[in-house]
Design a protein around this motif. Structure first.
Motif, PDB file in Angstrom:
ATOM      1  N   PRO A 770       4.591  -7.398 -23.358  1.00  0.00           N
ATOM      2  CA  PRO A 770       4.536  -8.101 -22.061  1.00  0.00           C
ATOM      3  C   PRO A 770       3.207  -7.833 -21.359  1.00  0.00           C
ATOM      4  O   PRO A 770       2.604  -6.769 -21.516  1.00  0.00           O
ATOM      5  N   PHE A 771       2.755  -8.814 -20.610  1.00  0.00           N
ATOM      6  CA  PHE A 771       1.572  -8.589 -19.789  1.00  0.00           C
ATOM      7  C   PHE A 771       1.824  -9.217 -18.426  1.00  0.00           C
ATOM      8  O   PHE A 771       2.651 -10.131 -18.304  1.00  0.00           O
ATOM      9  N   PRO A 772       1.200  -8.701 -17.369  1.00  0.00           N
ATOM     10  CA  PRO A 772       0.155  -7.687 -17.359  1.00  0.00           C
ATOM     11  C   PRO A 772       0.629  -6.343 -17.943  1.00  0.00           C
ATOM     12  O   PRO A 772       1.784  -5.958 -17.784  1.00  0.00           O
ATOM     13  N   HIS A 773      -0.293  -5.676 -18.594  1.00  0.00           N
ATOM     14  CA  HIS A 773       0.028  -4.370 -19.158  1.00  0.00           C
ATOM     15  C   HIS A 773       0.294  -3.349 -18.058  1.00  0.00           C
ATOM     16  O   HIS A 773       1.103  -2.433 -18.241  1.00  0.00           O
ATOM     17  N   PHE A 774      -0.385  -3.503 -16.922  1.00  0.00           N
ATOM     18  CA  PHE A 774      -0.312  -2.526 -15.834  1.00  0.00           C
ATOM     19  C   PHE A 774       0.333  -3.174 -14.615  1.00  0.00           C
ATOM     20  O   PHE A 774      -0.055  -4.267 -14.195  1.00  0.00           O
ATOM     21  N   ASP A 775       1.344  -2.505 -14.043  1.00  0.00           N
ATOM     22  CA  ASP A 775       1.990  -2.940 -12.804  1.00  0.00           C
ATOM     23  C   ASP A 775       2.377  -4.426 -12.853  1.00  0.00           C
ATOM     24  O   ASP A 775       1.880  -5.239 -12.063  1.00  0.00           O
ATOM     25  N   PRO A 776       3.265  -4.801 -13.762  1.00  0.00           N
ATOM     26  CA  PRO A 776       3.604  -6.223 -13.918  1.00  0.00           C
ATOM     27  C   PRO A 776       4.239  -6.845 -12.686  1.00  0.00           C
ATOM     28  O   PRO A 776       4.182  -8.064 -12.518  1.00  0.00           O
ATOM     29  N   THR A 777       4.836  -6.061 -11.795  1.00  0.00           N
ATOM     30  CA  THR A 777       5.448  -6.621 -10.586  1.00  0.00           C
ATOM     31  C   THR A 777       4.446  -6.773  -9.443  1.00  0.00           C
ATOM     32  O   THR A 777       4.793  -7.274  -8.377  1.00  0.00           O
ATOM     33  N   LYS A 778       3.198  -6.305  -9.673  1.00  0.00           N
ATOM     34  CA  LYS A 778       2.123  -6.379  -8.677  1.00  0.00           C
ATOM     35  C   LYS A 778       2.485  -5.628  -7.392  1.00  0.00           C
ATOM     36  O   LYS A 778       2.042  -5.983  -6.288  1.00  0.00           O
ATOM     37  N   SER A 779       3.265  -4.585  -7.531  1.00  0.00           N
ATOM     38  CA  SER A 779       3.672  -3.827  -6.347  1.00  0.00           C
ATOM     39  C   SER A 779       2.473  -3.142  -5.686  1.00  0.00           C
ATOM     40  O   SER A 779       2.398  -3.062  -4.454  1.00  0.00           O
ATOM     41  N   ARG A 780       1.529  -2.679  -6.485  1.00  0.00           N
ATOM     42  CA  ARG A 780       0.378  -1.983  -5.901  1.00  0.00           C
ATOM     43  C   ARG A 780      -0.523  -2.965  -5.154  1.00  0.00           C
ATOM     44  O   ARG A 780      -1.051  -2.643  -4.078  1.00  0.00           O
ATOM     45  N   ALA A 781      -0.713  -4.146  -5.713  1.00  0.00           N
ATOM     46  CA  ALA A 781      -1.514  -5.149  -5.011  1.00  0.00           C
ATOM     47  C   ALA A 781      -0.872  -5.523  -3.683  1.00  0.00           C
ATOM     48  O   ALA A 781      -1.560  -5.894  -2.721  1.00  0.00           O
ATOM     49  N   LYS A 782       0.449  -5.427  -3.602  1.00  0.00           N
ATOM     50  CA  LYS A 782       1.158  -5.724  -2.368  1.00  0.00           C
ATOM     51  C   LYS A 782       1.170  -4.535  -1.412  1.00  0.00           C
ATOM     52  O   LYS A 782       1.723  -4.619  -0.316  1.00  0.00           O
ATOM     53  N   GLY A 783       0.610  -3.409  -1.864  1.00  0.00           N
ATOM     54  CA  GLY A 783       0.503  -2.245  -0.992  1.00  0.00           C
ATOM     55  C   GLY A 783       1.613  -1.237  -1.150  1.00  0.00           C
ATOM     56  O   GLY A 783       1.700  -0.285  -0.364  1.00  0.00           O
ATOM     57  N   ASP A 784       2.469  -1.424  -2.151  1.00  0.00           N
ATOM     58  CA  ASP A 784       3.589  -0.499  -2.357  1.00  0.00           C
ATOM     59  C   ASP A 784       3.208   0.544  -3.399  1.00  0.00           C
ATOM     60  O   ASP A 784       3.236   0.287  -4.600  1.00  0.00           O
ATOM     61  N   TYR A 785       2.829   1.732  -2.931  1.00  0.00           N
ATOM     62  CA  TYR A 785       2.447   2.814  -3.828  1.00  0.00           C
ATOM     63  C   TYR A 785       3.545   3.870  -3.957  1.00  0.00           C
ATOM     64  O   TYR A 785       3.339   4.931  -4.555  1.00  0.00           O
ATOM     65  N   GLY A 786       4.703   3.601  -3.379  1.00  0.00           N
ATOM     66  CA  GLY A 786       5.782   4.566  -3.458  1.00  0.00           C
ATOM     67  C   GLY A 786       5.520   5.768  -2.576  1.00  0.00           C
ATOM     68  O   GLY A 786       4.685   5.768  -1.680  1.00  0.00           O
ATOM     69  N   ALA A 787       6.263   6.819  -2.868  1.00  0.00           N
ATOM     70  CA  ALA A 787       6.147   8.028  -2.045  1.00  0.00           C
ATOM     71  C   ALA A 787       4.807   8.695  -2.279  1.00  0.00           C
ATOM     72  O   ALA A 787       4.304   8.724  -3.376  1.00  0.00           O
TER      73      ALA A 787
END
Length: 787
Positions: A770-787
């Motif tokens: 599957p791709f994207p290989h990294f962060d397929p949900t794009k959570s980081r681009a949306k600003g969600d870096y978790g705890a």
């Protein structure tokens, strides 16, 4: 007159745009915000053309006595030349015109100007005049700095002159003006050679006057000749030292001899296509072709070098500028017509005292000189001149050459690296040795990084039909785009292939900004507006807006400390994904910028747009504020790793005009169900989606070897696809790639092999993932870096 000259001329079914003009016709580009001065004579026909529409032109005509008289071109002037005066103060071209006026003693203050065109002028609109006497004509394309939220961008004009008196006309084109005061200005006719000396630090310009003409060049160390040794440029040593077929402006720009002594370096090159592995033409070549006694460059070189004690040779190795040769897949040397256009040149700098020889090749029995040998102009300049490195490029084949530019942020990044590469007409940082490519990468993934994205092409799309035009030209639905919103989309030709990808910013009800990767997409939009009869303007603003990207988890925190926004604008903290705001540095009186929450790294990201004059101030503020958060610079090499991990398309790799958005992995930009309006390529895209032939997939590769763009992907002996991009992922600890595969072989888990060498002798085992290989949900681009 001008429009006819822009058309492509076909002779015997061969089209050569930009190579020829009608006899006696000259073409002079007038840069946006700048001016151009040209001598005119009685009876000359003058045409001024508004290339993109909406650009005011100012004309001032001076008699030989220095009187500014509009009647000299048969016109009436009713305004003062205020626009021209501003160009003389603010633009490089204007400063040259100002020096010419001062030297002639002409008083611009008493002159009256002819003003042409207006806000509503269309692309290609023109005005014609006839010179009533001899004099000096100045044409200006006035316009000041454009604010980031404004759209009043100045654009180029074209000045055409059809000369009435052809008695002195020596060819379709005249040699352009020297770059500075020349020490030598020598015309070399076909079948001639010229020997000359150049001291260390001096410059050599070899100029193809009419285009399609080769010029052999050889340089000798003067010290070695004084010692009785012959140490000239050696093509093999040069290729071994630089790792390139021939040097180009940049880090690997030097030509070397067999003692590994650098003799010259390339400073500017407007052609970019030369030969370095053949000989200057020889007597033997013409004899073998049956042209006995044909004049040749080798004999001419021998004759010129004899006074310096250089032993004659049957064949001289030479750097043959403008000679178009290449090696095909079967190792055959192929010769074709040169790529050089009228006025193309190479500019070299002497790295030691030199004895040089240059020729104008007499070959008229094959395509080497386009079957028609013409003149070469040789010029040398003193060591005190300041010529910046550049590689020539053209927006369209018929356009004038442009030189590699420095972005508004260049000086700021130049404090951190010397490793700049040419990218799309601009110098961009490739890496920062103080950090290393991996250090830049990790700064973006873990902290925050800043990079220059100014070469992205910007176009202001305005007018009552602006929305209709964009809705026709891009795949996304512009009717749903709100003011303050940004959308990523594709631009497709009628057959479904991609012209470009980019983003659309909606600045107002009838105001949009297109930001893409190439000039072609803006040109396409302008042509479609004219073809469809729409009241919409598409004007280039690339050089009015430069932008840096701030990418990484701390980007929002840094920007929110720096930029003030008005109450009716979103603050940095309020700015949503794919939204933009207009802000000012510090407070309401600060430098204006536009900030969008967009990026190309897969991380939380922003792009900051400003006028080039403000770039240094904006960069320094961000850089200083970012240091407590570990801010590092980011170059193109690290960016490539980031965007491949994140599955982001790159022109020339994941897509071209033979690839549709589905095959490029951005099918989400084509909402065929929800967008009811027709758009360019729609019918073809509906067919392609219904019957897919290829698909972009992710590959995971077992080896540490990184496949290259263009490597074949095979299932057994047959090829089923091609690698579009590959990298070693630091985050995943794996070798990964993007590849375009035939549809039947795109299922996740399919085992394949990547072929290298000839595609069979070396294979890299790989599988579809599957791709994207990294962060397929794009959570980081949306600003969600978790705890």
């Amino acid at each position: 007159m001008g429009l006819a000259f822009e058309s492509r001329e076909a002779r015997a079914g061969v089209i050569t745009p930009g190579l020829t003009l009608p006899r006696g016709v000259e073409r002079h580009p007038v840069p946006a915000g700048g001016s151009r001065a040209v001598e005119i004579r009685a009876g000359d026909e003058i045409t001024v053309q508004d290339r993109e529409g909406g650009q005011v032109a100012e004309l001032v005509a001076f008699t030989p006595a220095g009187v500014g008289d509009p009647g000299l071109i048969g016109a009436k002037g009713s305004v003062g030349p205020q626009g021209l005066k501003s160009t003389l103060l603010t633009s490089r071209s204007g400063q040259g015109v100002a020096r010419a006026l001062a030297a002639a003693g002409f008083d611009l203050g008493k002159a009256r100007a002819v003003r042409l065109f207006a806000e509503g002028s269309r692309p290609g609109d023109s005005a014609e005049f006839t010179a009533q006497g001899d004099g000096l004509l100045i044409v200006a394309a006035p316009g000041g700095p454009m604010a980031p939220e404004a759209q009043d961008t100045p654009t180029d004009l074209l000045l055409w002159i059809r000369r009435a008196d052809l008695r002195d006309f020596k060819g379709a084109h005249r040699a352009p003006d020297p770059l500075a005061d020349p020490l030598i200005d020598q015309n070399i006719r076909p079948g001639e050679a010229h020997v000359y000396t150049v001291p260390r630090g001096g410059f050599i310009q070899i100029l193809d006057v009419q285009g399609r003409e080769c010029s052999d060049f050889q340089a000798f160390s003067a010290r070695s000749l004084d010692a009785g040794l012959t140490r000239e440029i050696d093509p093999t040593a040069t290729r071994s030292q630089t790792g390139t077929i021939y040097p180009r402006p940049g880090l690997a720009a030097k030509y070397w001899n067999v003692d590994f002594e650098p003799l010259v370096e390339i400073v500017q090159d407007t052609c970019g296509r030369h030969d370095t592995f053949g000989l200057a033409c020889t007597r033997r070549y013409y004899d073998d072709m049956g042209y006995f006694g044909h004049v040749n460059c080798t004999d001419n070189i021998n004759a010129q070098l004899a006074p310096y004690g250089v032993r004659p040779r049957a064949g001289w190795p030479a750097i043959n500028f403008f000679f178009n040769t290449l090696i095909d897949a079967e190792h055959n040397i192929i010769t074709e017509e040169p790529w050089s256009r009228p006025g193309d040149f190479v500019l070299l700098r002497a790295l030691t005292d030199l004895v040089c020889v240059s020729t104008a090749c007499p070959d008229d029995i094959d395509p080497a000189n386009g079957w028609n040998p013409t003149d070469i102009q040789l010029r040398t300049y003193g060591a005190g001149e300041d010529f910046r490195r550049s590689i020539g490029w053209r927006k369209r084949p018929e356009d004038d050459v442009e030189h590699t530019k420095e972005t508004g942020f260049h000086a700021s990044f130049a404090k951190l690296t010397r490793d700049f590469v040419e990218y799309n007409g601009y110098w961009l940082p490739n890496s920062f040795p103080g950090e290393g490519t991996l250090g830049e990468y990790w700064a973006c993934r873990e902290k925050v990084a800043i990079m220059d994205l100014s070469p992205l092409r910007k176009f202001e799309v305005t007018g009552p039909d602006a929305e209709t035009l964009l809705n026709h030209c891009v795949t996304r639905n512009m009717e749903k785009l709100a003011v303050g919103q940004v959308v990523y989309t594709a631009v497709c030709a009628t057959h479904g292939g991609m012209i470009d990808d980019g983003t659309v910013f909606r600045l107002g009800e009838h105001n949009f900004r297109w930001i893409g990767g190439c000039d072609g997409s803006g040109m396409f939009m302008r042509e479609e507006a004219e073809r469809l009869g729409l009241d919409a303007h598409v004007r280039s603003s690339t050089d009015q807006l430069c932008n840096v990207a701030l990418q990484g988890r701390h980007a929002q925190t840094i920007l929110s400390q720096l930029f003030w926004t008005a109450p009716d604008r979103s603050s940095i903290d309020e700015l949503g994904w794919f939204r933009f705001t207009v802000a000012r540095l510090g407070d309401f009186q600060g430098t204006p910028v536009m900030i969008s929450r967009t990026g190309y790294t897969g991380e939380l990201g922003y792009e900051i747009f400003c006028h080039p004059k403000d770039a240094g101030e904006v960069f320094e503020a961000i850089w200083e504020a970012g240091q407590p958060y570990g801010l590092k610079p980011l170059g193109l090499a690290a960016l490539d790793m980031l965007r491949i991990e994140s599955g982001l398309a790159f022109a020339g790799h994941e897509f071209d005009d033979q690839t549709d958005p589905f095959e490029a992995g951005i099918g989400f930009t084509v909402p065929l169900k929800s967008k009811q309006a027709d758009f360019s390529g729609r019918a073809a895209l509906e067919e392609r989606k219904a019957h897919p032939q290829r698909k972009l997939v992710g590959l995971e590769i077992d080896a540490t070897t990184v496949p290259a763009h263009g490597d074949c992907v095979r299932l057994g002996r047959v090829q089923v696809g091609v690698v579009t991009s590959g990298t070693r992922s630091p985050t995943l600890g794996k070798t990964i790639a993007l590849a375009r595969l035939d549809a039947p072989y795109t299922d996740v888990g399919t085992e394949l092999e990547i072929g290298q060498l000839d595609g069979h002798q070396k294979r890299l085992t790989a599988r579809v993932v599957p791709f994207p290989h990294f962060d397929p949900t794009k959570s980081r681009a949306k600003g969600d870096y978790g705890a």
